[in-house]
Design an enzyme around this catalytic site. Structure first.
Site, PDB file in Angstrom:
ATOM      1  CG  LEU A 150      -0.468   0.070   2.615  1.00  0.00           C
ATOM      2  CD1 LEU A 150      -0.104   1.489   3.024  1.00  0.00           C
ATOM      3  CD2 LEU A 150      -1.537  -0.465   3.536  1.00  0.00           C
ATOM      4  NE  ARG A 151      -0.359   3.478  -4.696  1.00  0.00           N
ATOM      5  CZ  ARG A 151      -1.159   3.898  -5.675  1.00  0.00           C
ATOM      6  NH1 ARG A 151      -0.718   4.708  -6.594  1.00  0.00           N
ATOM      7  NH2 ARG A 151      -2.430   3.521  -5.714  1.00  0.00           N
ATOM      8  CG  PHE A 253       7.584   5.959  -8.835  1.00  0.00           C
ATOM      9  CD1 PHE A 253       6.211   5.888  -8.756  1.00  0.00           C
ATOM     10  CD2 PHE A 253       8.312   5.969  -7.656  1.00  0.00           C
ATOM     11  CE1 PHE A 253       5.571   5.828  -7.539  1.00  0.00           C
ATOM     12  CE2 PHE A 253       7.680   5.904  -6.424  1.00  0.00           C
ATOM     13  CZ  PHE A 253       6.309   5.832  -6.367  1.00  0.00           C
ATOM     14  CB  CYS A 264       8.100   2.505   2.773  1.00  0.00           C
ATOM     15  SG  CYS A 264       6.680   2.010   3.740  1.00  0.00           S
ATOM     16  CE  LYS A 267      10.425   0.716   7.554  1.00  0.00           C
ATOM     17  NZ  LYS A 267      10.306  -0.644   7.035  1.00  0.00           N
ATOM     18  NE  ARG A 334       6.365   7.210   9.191  1.00  0.00           N
ATOM     19  CZ  ARG A 334       5.826   6.024   8.935  1.00  0.00           C
ATOM     20  NH1 ARG A 334       6.327   4.945   9.493  1.00  0.00           N
ATOM     21  NH2 ARG A 334       4.794   5.917   8.124  1.00  0.00           N
TER      22      ARG A 334
HETATM   23  C1  UDX Z   1       6.001   3.353  -1.027  1.00  0.00           C
HETATM   24  C2  UDX Z   1       5.670   2.343  -2.143  1.00  0.00           C
HETATM   25  O1  UDX Z   1       5.170   3.040  -3.287  1.00  0.00           O
HETATM   26  C3  UDX Z   1       4.647   1.341  -1.640  1.00  0.00           C
HETATM   27  O2  UDX Z   1       4.369   0.392  -2.641  1.00  0.00           O
HETATM   28  C4  UDX Z   1       5.198   0.662  -0.397  1.00  0.00           C
HETATM   29  O3  UDX Z   1       4.253  -0.242   0.111  1.00  0.00           O
HETATM   30  C5  UDX Z   1       5.565   1.704   0.656  1.00  0.00           C
HETATM   31  O4  UDX Z   1       6.465   2.650   0.111  1.00  0.00           O
HETATM   32  P1  UDX Z   1       4.826   5.517  -0.014  1.00  0.00           P
HETATM   33  O5  UDX Z   1       5.959   5.627   0.937  1.00  0.00           O
HETATM   34  O6  UDX Z   1       3.429   5.697   0.489  1.00  0.00           O
HETATM   35  O7  UDX Z   1       4.825   4.090  -0.739  1.00  0.00           O
HETATM   36  O8  UDX Z   1       5.067   6.638  -1.118  1.00  0.00           O
HETATM   37  P2  UDX Z   1       5.303   6.742  -2.682  1.00  0.00           P
HETATM   38  O9  UDX Z   1       4.091   7.250  -3.328  1.00  0.00           O
HETATM   39  O10 UDX Z   1       5.905   5.511  -3.215  1.00  0.00           O
HETATM   40  O11 UDX Z   1       6.395   7.925  -2.715  1.00  0.00           O
HETATM   41  C6  UDX Z   1       7.639   7.761  -2.044  1.00  0.00           C
HETATM   42  C7  UDX Z   1       8.480   9.007  -2.153  1.00  0.00           C
HETATM   43  O12 UDX Z   1       8.983   9.148  -3.461  1.00  0.00           O
HETATM   44  C8  UDX Z   1       7.792  10.326  -1.836  1.00  0.00           C
HETATM   45  O13 UDX Z   1       8.644  11.108  -1.034  1.00  0.00           O
HETATM   46  C9  UDX Z   1       7.592  10.961  -3.183  1.00  0.00           C
HETATM   47  O14 UDX Z   1       7.566  12.366  -3.112  1.00  0.00           O
HETATM   48  C10 UDX Z   1       8.800  10.458  -3.936  1.00  0.00           C
HETATM   49  N1  UDX Z   1       8.616  10.400  -5.392  1.00  0.00           N
HETATM   50  C11 UDX Z   1       7.686   9.573  -5.930  1.00  0.00           C
HETATM   51  C12 UDX Z   1       9.422  11.164  -6.224  1.00  0.00           C
HETATM   52  O15 UDX Z   1      10.283  11.917  -5.759  1.00  0.00           O
HETATM   53  N2  UDX Z   1       9.247  11.085  -7.576  1.00  0.00           N
HETATM   54  C13 UDX Z   1       8.326  10.274  -8.147  1.00  0.00           C
HETATM   55  O16 UDX Z   1       8.238  10.255  -9.378  1.00  0.00           O
HETATM   56  C14 UDX Z   1       7.517   9.499  -7.306  1.00  0.00           C
END
Ligand code: UDX
Length: 436
Positions: A150-151, A253, A264, A267, A334
């Site tokens: 999950l995100r 992404f 997530c 870490k 976090r």
């Molecule tokens: C992530 C994974 O996507 C998820 O599958 C897992 O279960 C937990 O970790 P989450 O931490 O909720 O989920 O956030 P996510 O939407 O993946 O974004 C992570 C970080 O990457 C954020 O700080 C976001 O700003 C950054 N990000 C994301 C970018 O800098 N660029 C992008 O293109 C996408």
């Protein structure tokens, strides 16, 4: 099914509410009384769209309750382990204290035939060890590993409608039984033809950490390209669009900016690297050290362009920070790059006034010394520079006229989320990461 969920943090609270929504009878357990009180009153302890409504309807249906007493789980058929696996203090490895404690506490309360299902993100090899622990229970019970993807911000949607289900199960009859139980739990998702991968423990554990490592690598890849773009006058957002059209690469992404944070990705890549070292395979995962370093360098760069835009020094300057959460639609700070940059500018002598639609209170808990206000306009009042550090919609939609209260005309876009031409046309100095 009668289900218990041990650990009611982000993962567990959402999982418990969603399992009740699917019609199961659920009991959520946590050692934190205040969390249990909040959830019992249908208050989500964190900002997550859709969760309060789900808690309210599940609590009202009588299918969901919460307790701090682990003994109350004894009539459950299935026990999900959803406790945290944070980074160890002063080390990269994951701290498994809570996972070990949860399974150990569960053992005397397992009924014959119970299935323990791991959801927490753990280093590969953990499930095999926990399976031995479960086998030592006074009754016959088994273990499956069923990672969660999950995100934050989409947690309810991702749990009710996952894009895949992964079951790590033991070989033979025990594995078939575990699969049948998990199929029953996820009947609704499976009826929509959700892909289901049945595998061994190690693969299931690795699916989760390698997915997060891949996502982190994708973000750091485009941020490394941003570094090159900055030095050569290229535009990283156009670059991302252009390479993203190749569907082997894909545009998702590939948003360049301040980089990844949250509970997530940072870490998990560190713990994965540490596990690689333990396995004597440090070289296989050494690239994750680069991924981490590229990610952290974006914060340095943001501080650097702020200095440059303010004449070389931020001392005595007033800086508005718009956005503190690690990503929009979340109150989670976090490992937030935005909050980190705000604190670094403050440490360099700037007066930082920060705002975020949801993350002011969570930021205040970590850094009470920062000045917080409720709106972008308040933050910008009298500011020499305005920094957009988390791409909330309300910040993306800002017009130059909205920030006329600022003293200077400097806007720095940490997420490549603003319309550069709009701000320049209104006479602002606009700078961003990775774009000329
Ligand atoms: C992530 C994974 O996507 C998820 O599958 C897992 O279960 C937990 O970790 P989450 O931490 O909720 O989920 O956030 P996510 O939407 O993946 O974004 C992570 C970080 O990457 C954020 O700080 C976001 O700003 C950054 N990000 C994301 C970018 O800098 N660029 C992008 O293109 C996408």
């Amino acid at each position: 099914m009668k289900i218990s969920v041990i650990g009611c943090g982000y993962l567990g609270a959402v999982h418990a509410a969603c399992m009740a929504e699917l019609g199961h009878e659920v009991i959520g357990v946590d050692v934190d009384q205040s969390k249990i009180d909040a959830l019992t009153a249908a208050h989500a302890p964190f900002f997550e769209p859709g969760l309060p409504e789900l808690l309210a309807s599940a609590n009202a249906s009588g299918r969901l309750r919460f307790t701090t007493d682990i003994a109350e789980v004894s009539d459950a058929d299935v026990h999900f382990i959803a406790v945290g696996t944070p980074q160890k203090k002063g080390e990269y490895a994951a701290d498994l204290t809570y996972v070990n404690a949860a399974v150990t506490a569960l053992l005397p309360h397992l009924r014959d035939g119970a299935l323990v299902v791991g959801k927490s993100t753990v280093p590969v090899g953990t499930a095999a060890r926990l399976a031995e622990l479960v086998a030592s229970a006074p009754v016959s019970a088994s273990l499956a590993w069923n990672p969660e993807f999950l995100r934050e911000g989409f947690a309810v949607k991702d749990t009710l409608g996952p894009d895949r289900l992964v079951y790590g199960v033991p070989a033979g009859e025990a594995g078939e039984r575990a699969t049948a139980i998990l199929d029953e739990i996820y009947e609704v998702a499976l009826s929509r033809e959700t892909p289901r991968i049945i595998t061994d423990y190690a693969t299931a554990e690795l699916v989760k950490v390698s997915a997060n490592a891949f996502l982190a690598t994708k973000i750091s890849f485009i941020n490394a390209m941003a570094e090159i773009a900055e030095a050569t006058g290229a535009d990283v957002t156009q670059l991302a669009d252009a390479i993203g059209h190749d569907n082997r690469i894909g545009r998702r992404f590939l948003n360049s900016g301040l980089g990844f944070g949250g509970g997530c990705l940072p870490k998990d890549i560190r713990a994965f690297r540490a596990r690689g070292e333990e396995l004597g395979l440090g070289a296989s995962l050494a690239f994750l050290g680069e991924v981490d370093a590229i990610n952290l360098r974006r914060r340095d760069r943001m501080v650097e362009i702020t200095r440059e835009a303010l004449g070389g020094d931020v001392r005595g300057k007033r800086i508005a920070v718009l956005g503190l959460a690690f990503k929009p639609d979340s109150d989670d700070v976090r490992d937030s790059p935005s909050l980190d940059v705000a604190m670094r500018l403050r440490a360099e002598g700037a007066t930082v006034v920060a705002t975020d639609p949801e993350a002011v209170e969570t930021s205040r808990r970590q850094h009470p010394e920062l000045d917080y206000v409720a709106t972008a306009q308040e933050a910008a009042t009298g500011a020499d520079a305005v920094l957009v550090l988390t791409e909330w919609k309300q910040f993306r939609d800002l017009m130059p006229a909205d920030l006329e209260v600022a003293a200077g005309r400097v806007i720095l876009d940490g997420r490549n989320c603003l319309d550069r031409d709009r701000w320049r046309a209104a006479g602002w100095l606009y700078r961003s990461l990775g774009r000329p």
